[in-house]
Design a protein around this motif. Structure first.
Motif, PDB file in Angstrom:
ATOM      1  N   PRO A 191       0.832  -1.207   0.000  1.00 47.05           N
ATOM      2  CA  PRO A 191       0.000   0.000   0.000  1.00 47.05           C
ATOM      3  C   PRO A 191       0.862   1.250   0.000  1.00 47.05           C
ATOM      4  N   ASP A 192       0.339   2.316  -0.597  1.00 50.95           N
ATOM      5  CA  ASP A 192       1.062   3.579  -0.694  1.00 50.95           C
ATOM      6  C   ASP A 192       0.197   4.696  -0.118  1.00 50.95           C
ATOM      7  N   ALA A 193       0.753   5.470   0.799  1.00 54.35           N
ATOM      8  CA  ALA A 193      -0.023   6.506   1.480  1.00 54.35           C
ATOM      9  C   ALA A 193      -0.518   7.574   0.512  1.00 54.35           C
ATOM     10  N   ALA A 194       0.316   7.957  -0.433  1.00 52.51           N
ATOM     11  CA  ALA A 194      -0.096   8.987  -1.393  1.00 52.51           C
ATOM     12  C   ALA A 194      -1.228   8.481  -2.282  1.00 52.51           C
ATOM     13  N   PHE A 195      -1.137   7.222  -2.697  1.00 49.13           N
ATOM     14  CA  PHE A 195      -2.225   6.631  -3.479  1.00 49.13           C
ATOM     15  C   PHE A 195      -3.498   6.571  -2.639  1.00 49.13           C
ATOM     16  N   SER A 196      -3.360   6.191  -1.377  1.00 48.59           N
ATOM     17  CA  SER A 196      -4.528   6.063  -0.499  1.00 48.59           C
ATOM     18  C   SER A 196      -5.245   7.386  -0.330  1.00 48.59           C
ATOM     19  N   ALA A 197      -4.502   8.475  -0.297  1.00 48.66           N
ATOM     20  CA  ALA A 197      -5.099   9.804  -0.131  1.00 48.66           C
ATOM     21  C   ALA A 197      -5.939  10.198  -1.338  1.00 48.66           C
ATOM     22  N   ARG A 198      -5.675   9.617  -2.478  1.00 47.65           N
ATOM     23  CA  ARG A 198      -6.413   9.942  -3.702  1.00 47.65           C
ATOM     24  C   ARG A 198      -7.685   9.108  -3.857  1.00 47.65           C
ATOM     25  N   PHE A 199      -7.831   8.081  -3.060  1.00 44.18           N
ATOM     26  CA  PHE A 199      -9.014   7.218  -3.097  1.00 44.18           C
ATOM     27  C   PHE A 199     -10.106   7.845  -2.227  1.00 44.18           C
ATOM     28  N   PRO A 200     -11.401   7.830  -2.592  1.00 46.47           N
ATOM     29  CA  PRO A 200     -12.015   7.102  -3.699  1.00 46.47           C
ATOM     30  C   PRO A 200     -12.230   7.924  -4.973  1.00 46.47           C
ATOM     31  N   LYS A 201     -11.759   9.166  -5.017  1.00 42.71           N
ATOM     32  CA  LYS A 201     -11.927   9.944  -6.243  1.00 42.71           C
ATOM     33  C   LYS A 201     -11.156   9.326  -7.394  1.00 42.71           C
ATOM     34  N   GLU A 202     -10.080   8.610  -7.064  1.00 42.15           N
ATOM     35  CA  GLU A 202      -9.307   7.851  -8.041  1.00 42.15           C
ATOM     36  C   GLU A 202      -8.959   6.502  -7.436  1.00 42.15           C
ATOM     37  N   MET A 203      -8.522   5.571  -8.270  1.00 41.48           N
ATOM     38  CA  MET A 203      -8.010   4.279  -7.807  1.00 41.48           C
ATOM     39  C   MET A 203      -6.581   4.110  -8.331  1.00 41.48           C
ATOM     40  N   PRO A 204      -5.635   4.886  -7.802  1.00 41.69           N
ATOM     41  CA  PRO A 204      -4.281   4.854  -8.362  1.00 41.69           C
ATOM     42  C   PRO A 204      -3.546   3.552  -8.066  1.00 41.69           C
ATOM     43  N   SER A 205      -2.804   3.105  -9.042  1.00 45.22           N
ATOM     44  CA  SER A 205      -2.021   1.875  -8.884  1.00 45.22           C
ATOM     45  C   SER A 205      -0.822   1.910  -9.822  1.00 45.22           C
ATOM     46  N   LYS A 206       0.237   1.254  -9.418  1.00 39.99           N
ATOM     47  CA  LYS A 206       1.429   1.106 -10.252  1.00 39.99           C
ATOM     48  C   LYS A 206       1.834  -0.361 -10.233  1.00 39.99           C
ATOM     49  N   VAL A 207       2.138  -0.894 -11.400  1.00 42.67           N
ATOM     50  CA  VAL A 207       2.626  -2.274 -11.520  1.00 42.67           C
ATOM     51  C   VAL A 207       4.038  -2.235 -12.085  1.00 42.67           C
ATOM     52  N   GLU A 208       4.948  -2.920 -11.408  1.00 36.55           N
ATOM     53  CA  GLU A 208       6.335  -3.034 -11.854  1.00 36.55           C
ATOM     54  C   GLU A 208       6.662  -4.502 -12.093  1.00 36.55           C
ATOM     55  N   VAL A 209       7.253  -4.801 -13.236  1.00 38.54           N
ATOM     56  CA  VAL A 209       7.620  -6.172 -13.592  1.00 38.54           C
ATOM     57  C   VAL A 209       9.109  -6.228 -13.896  1.00 38.54           C
ATOM     58  N   GLU A 210       9.791  -7.156 -13.250  1.00 38.42           N
ATOM     59  CA  GLU A 210      11.213  -7.387 -13.517  1.00 38.42           C
ATOM     60  C   GLU A 210      11.369  -8.711 -14.236  1.00 38.42           C
ATOM     61  N   LEU A 211      12.101  -8.698 -15.362  1.00 34.11           N
ATOM     62  CA  LEU A 211      12.378  -9.940 -16.081  1.00 34.11           C
ATOM     63  C   LEU A 211      13.647 -10.597 -15.552  1.00 34.11           C
ATOM     64  N   ASN A 212      13.872 -11.818 -15.967  1.00 33.87           N
ATOM     65  CA  ASN A 212      15.039 -12.562 -15.509  1.00 33.87           C
ATOM     66  C   ASN A 212      16.354 -11.889 -15.889  1.00 33.87           C
ATOM     67  N   ASP A 213      16.351 -11.124 -16.972  1.00 31.75           N
ATOM     68  CA  ASP A 213      17.581 -10.453 -17.396  1.00 31.75           C
ATOM     69  C   ASP A 213      17.764  -9.088 -16.732  1.00 31.75           C
ATOM     70  N   GLY A 214      16.865  -8.747 -15.786  1.00 27.25           N
ATOM     71  CA  GLY A 214      16.992  -7.496 -15.053  1.00 27.25           C
ATOM     72  C   GLY A 214      16.223  -6.333 -15.620  1.00 27.25           C
ATOM     73  N   LYS A 215      15.640  -6.480 -16.811  1.00 25.81           N
ATOM     74  CA  LYS A 215      14.859  -5.391 -17.397  1.00 25.81           C
ATOM     75  C   LYS A 215      13.615  -5.112 -16.548  1.00 25.81           C
ATOM     76  N   ILE A 216      13.287  -3.815 -16.409  1.00 22.69           N
ATOM     77  CA  ILE A 216      12.151  -3.390 -15.611  1.00 22.69           C
ATOM     78  C   ILE A 216      11.094  -2.757 -16.515  1.00 22.69           C
ATOM     79  N   PHE A 217       9.863  -3.163 -16.319  1.00 23.85           N
ATOM     80  CA  PHE A 217       8.722  -2.573 -17.023  1.00 23.85           C
ATOM     81  C   PHE A 217       7.746  -2.055 -15.970  1.00 23.85           C
ATOM     82  N   SER A 218       7.148  -0.913 -16.216  1.00 27.78           N
ATOM     83  CA  SER A 218       6.195  -0.372 -15.252  1.00 27.78           C
ATOM     84  C   SER A 218       5.112   0.418 -15.966  1.00 27.78           C
TER      85      SER A 218
END
Length: 462
Positions: free
Chosen positions: A364-391
């Motif tokens: 959970p993120d406090a800044a995201f929580s403060a924006r709820f319920p007017k928004e539903m903010p979320s961030k997804v981060e994915v790391e591959l086996n070779d170290g590459k990051i996608f978000s």
């Protein structure tokens, strides 16, 4: 007047002409959406079992069962709400301390309305009442933190709406609301730990009992007149003090509700959007994921992310899967969508999704929580086996309050769910009847719903 009598006066005084054109259009969209997700669940095993039981119990045949057949209004309410609830693809309302699904009331209003030959305008007005009562009680009287289910507020809403469509007078409406509210205080354990079929049937139960309460009131049965403020009433035992001046309420709350884009628990929608965005980024490979991290708001973490309502990474059933943020994001990354197919038993236990959800964490993120319920903010981060990051990040979508769904978009979702059962021609007739409810009777609509086959057509599905 007591508080339930004040509420009843609001319900009894509600008129179709008080609803804005924008709200009428959105109520029609909610009805279409609800019928779509109900028809899409006709072949679900739990609903087949309930249908068989309902048929064996019989009834006075006053109300249509979606997919054919009939029963008494309260039993039809249970079955039809169960259908609309099963996929977990219905609308939602986000209050700071509570989340509810006002469309859960539609199946009961439809069944009761048919039984008294109500007009389409009567139906639309009663649905507007349900939305107003349900959302406003959720605003000021949340119960989740006290260990009670969000169906508690719905007990008042569904009885109010059914009393409205049945055209009960103010005194009988107050009795219906009081009986239903007193008798239906469900436990939140329904949605914690290992989830059961009851997750999708808790509101159908309340809908059935709220309908029955209105039927009892219609023949003169009275209920506790101080259900809200009285000794051992709702305020003293569960919610604490709250105030609503029902004389100042309108019928516009439907405009504050949202429709799901993905077939998933409401608080997951933005996370799924972010995950699907990642799948389109150059270089992303679902078969090479080392780790997935979801950053979201507190309510999402608590309910579906592994917070106060329990671990969400040991998933074996549909009910658990659609309330697991790790599962839903994992399957979105693998399949590029979260629709009913992602909850098939064989998909849930698939080795790829089971392995990936174990690599998924939620914070959970406090800044995201403060924006709820007017928004539903979320961030997804994915790391591959070779170290590459996608978000990717997301906070709203088409169907959210800031981006209301239009009729054409609502029909797209409806057609996708309904055509495999009903075929294109019948699906179109149902949609056109819903959109023209102002000039139709409830029975015009239920006659079409009775024609929907309860089995999916293989040719249509193909």
């Amino acid at each position: 007047m007591t508080e339930v009598q004040q509420l009843a006066a609001f319900v009894h005084g509600a008129r179709y002409v008080q609803i804005s054109a924008q709200a009428v259009e959105q109520i029609k969209i909610r009805i279409l959406d609800t019928l779509g997700v109900a028809i899409g669940a006709l072949d679900a095993p739990p609903l087949r079992a309930i249908r068989k039981l309902t048929e064996s119990l019989g009834g006075n045949s006053a109300s249509t069962l979606i997919g054919g057949g009939s029963s008494a209004p309260d039993r039809a309410a249970f079955y039809n709400i169960g259908l609309s609830r099963y996929l977990d693809f219905m609308d939602s309302y986000l209050a700071p301390g509570e989340t509810c699904h006002p469309s859960d009331n539609i199946g009961a209003v439809l069944a009761a309305g048919e039984s008294v030959n109500a007009s389409g305008k009567d139906l639309l007005t009663a649905v507007a009442v349900a939305y107003q009562v349900h959302t406003r009680l959720s605003d000021v009287a949340p119960v989740r933190a006290k260990g009670f289910d969000h169906t508690v507020q719905g007990a008042y809403a569904v009885a109010a709406a059914v009393a409205k469509v049945m055209k009960l007078d103010a005194a009988k409406t107050a009795n219906a609301i009081a009986i239903s509210g007193t008798a239906n205080n469900a436990l939140r354990v329904t949605r914690t730990g290992n989830l059961s079929n009851w997750k999708g049937l808790a509101y159908p139960q309340v809908g059935k009992e709220g309908t029955h309460a209105a039927l009892l009131a219609s023949v003169g049965i009275s209920g506790p007149e101080q259900v809200f403020e009285g000794n051992k009433g709702l305020k003293e035992t569960i919610t604490g003090p709250f105030d609503i001046d029902w004389s100042r309420e309108d019928l516009e709350s439907v405009l504050r509700t949202i429709i799901k884009k993905h077939n998933a628990e409401i608080h997951s929608q933005s996370s799924i959007d972010a995950a699907i965005e990642i799948t389109a980024q150059p270089g992303f490979r679902a078969d090479a994921i080392r780790a997935v991290h979801i950053i979201t708001f507190q309510v999402a973490y608590d309910i579906i992310g592994g917070g106060e309502e329990g671990d969400k990474r040991h998933i074996r059933s549909k009910e658990e899967a659609d309330h697991s943020l790790p599962y839903m994001v994992a399957v979105a990354l693998l399949d590029g969508e979260v629709q009913p197919a992602q909850y098939a038993a064989e998909r849930i236990v698939g080795a790829d999704v089971q392995a990936l959800l174990q690599k998924t964490t939620v914070t959970p993120d406090a800044a995201f929580s403060a924006r709820f319920p007017k928004e539903m903010p979320s961030k997804v981060e994915v790391e591959l086996n070779d170290g590459k990051i996608f978000s990717a990040t997301a906070a709203a979508y088409k169907g959210f309050t800031s981006q209301p769904l239009d009729w054409a978009s609502a029909c797209e979702k409806f057609d996708r769910l309904v055509t495999p059962f009903a075929g294109a021609e019948l699906a179109d007739k149902i949609a056109r009847t819903v959109h023209g409810l102002d000039t139709h009777s409830v029975r015009d609509l239920t006659a079409l719903l009775a024609k929907v086959p309860s089995q999916r057509h293989i040719s249509a599905a193909a």
